[in-house]
Every structure is written in structure tokens, then in C-alpha cells.
Design a protein around this motif. Sequence first.
Motif, mmCIF file in Angstrom:
data_model
loop_
_atom_site.group_PDB
_atom_site.id
_atom_site.type_symbol
_atom_site.label_atom_id
_atom_site.label_comp_id
_atom_site.label_asym_id
_atom_site.label_seq_id
_atom_site.Cartn_x
_atom_site.Cartn_y
_atom_site.Cartn_z
ATOM 1 N N TRP A 118 4.626 2.901 0.535
ATOM 2 C CA TRP A 118 5.550 2.095 -0.265
ATOM 3 C C TRP A 118 5.327 2.217 -1.765
ATOM 4 O O TRP A 118 6.244 1.977 -2.548
ATOM 5 C CB TRP A 118 5.447 0.628 0.115
ATOM 6 C CG TRP A 118 5.927 0.291 1.495
ATOM 7 C CD1 TRP A 118 6.336 1.163 2.467
ATOM 8 C CD2 TRP A 118 6.024 -1.008 2.054
ATOM 9 N NE1 TRP A 118 6.680 0.473 3.598
ATOM 10 C CE2 TRP A 118 6.504 -0.866 3.381
ATOM 11 C CE3 TRP A 118 5.753 -2.285 1.583
ATOM 12 C CZ2 TRP A 118 6.721 -1.942 4.223
ATOM 13 C CZ3 TRP A 118 5.972 -3.360 2.422
ATOM 14 C CH2 TRP A 118 6.450 -3.193 3.728
ATOM 15 N N HIS B 49 12.895 -7.416 -3.989
ATOM 16 C CA HIS B 49 12.071 -6.581 -3.126
ATOM 17 C C HIS B 49 10.591 -6.718 -3.464
ATOM 18 O O HIS B 49 9.756 -6.634 -2.568
ATOM 19 C CB HIS B 49 12.480 -5.108 -3.251
ATOM 20 C CG HIS B 49 13.893 -4.852 -2.833
ATOM 21 N ND1 HIS B 49 14.246 -4.639 -1.528
ATOM 22 C CD2 HIS B 49 15.046 -4.806 -3.544
ATOM 23 C CE1 HIS B 49 15.555 -4.447 -1.450
ATOM 24 N NE2 HIS B 49 16.056 -4.544 -2.661
ATOM 25 N N LYS C 209 11.026 -3.040 5.047
ATOM 26 C CA LYS C 209 11.891 -1.944 5.474
ATOM 27 C C LYS C 209 12.064 -1.998 6.981
ATOM 28 O O LYS C 209 11.223 -2.536 7.697
ATOM 29 C CB LYS C 209 11.353 -0.589 5.028
ATOM 30 C CG LYS C 209 10.095 -0.119 5.711
ATOM 31 C CD LYS C 209 9.684 1.237 5.208
ATOM 32 C CE LYS C 209 9.465 2.146 6.388
ATOM 33 N NZ LYS C 209 9.309 3.520 6.052
ATOM 34 N N SER D 212 9.246 -1.818 10.016
ATOM 35 C CA SER D 212 7.895 -2.062 9.501
ATOM 36 C C SER D 212 7.045 -2.865 10.484
ATOM 37 O O SER D 212 5.825 -2.756 10.476
ATOM 38 C CB SER D 212 7.939 -2.781 8.148
ATOM 39 O OG SER D 212 8.327 -4.144 8.314
#
Length: 166
Positions: free
Chosen positions: A42, A86, A148, A151
Motif C-alpha cells: 500500500w 483513504h 481495498k 484485504s
Amino acid sequence: MFVRTASERDLEAVRQLLVETWHDTYDAIYGSDRVASINTEWHSLSALRARIDMPQSEFLLADDGETIAGVAFATAADDGKTVKLHQLYVHPAHQGRGIGGLLLDELEGCFPDADKVRLEVEEANMRAVRFYVGQGFSKVGETGNCGKEGSGIKAAIFERPILWAE
């Protein structure tokens, strides 16, 4: 501390901030190996670089001219009516100084058509939960795939109205 847009030259420092903050925050929850794996995927330079020119997004930093102390990334969702937060991370050495609130306020201003902010937060991350509740967020749901699709990370979904939209 001032807030500015992230650029290519910031990416290594942003990556370092995220890696350190994630280990500080999540090692006790997920274990160091899983956190390292998430950081690799990430928070790679290529993943961060992709955010710089992403349409309908903002990638902001809290900077004092010498140190990047915080990072925030959000996108527009629901035809611009929702700010989807996010990431909002402040380096542990700089937490509790209002930097998170500063980044959050600045992000809201970047999306003038939005009427709410939505985010996902790991409920075991009590510092983050307390921060978001203190910022006026309420839990509105849950997800089994935080961050996401696929995950497998469970998280709470929090929202708050944007004050000018009320």
C-alpha cells in the motif's frame, strides 16, 4: 505547520512516515510481519506516485519546512457529494498537536460539492477512533475489506456532515 499538496519529491519522506506510523499503530493489532507486508503493497513509491495525478483526489501533507508530520489522501465519491478519506496519518512524534484536524479541514475545503466525509477505521485503533469521534464522526456501518477489495481487514465505517453543507 502548514498544509500543502504532495509532490514527487515528497514521496520517500511520505513513505517513511507511513511505514513508521503503521508499525507504531498496527503492530500490536496485526503483528509486525503483516504490517510490513501491507506497507510494502500500500505504501510503495509507485502506489504513492499514482495518487499525485489521480483525478478527483487530493493528496495533502502537513509540513513545517523541515519535517513532513502528517499525510492525508481523499477522493470524491457519489458524484462529488462524498469525500472518501483513504488515509489520514500523523507521525507518532507529532500526534496530539492538531495536525490531523488541520489536514481534515483542508481536505474538506478541496471538495466544494461534498456534503459529508466517509472513512474506514480499524476499531482496535482506539487513538484513531477517539480522534474521529472528537471530530464529529459517527459509526454508520462496517466493512470486511478495509483499504481495498479483498484485504480481509475488518473496519468500521464512520461519517460526518461537512459543516457548510448543513
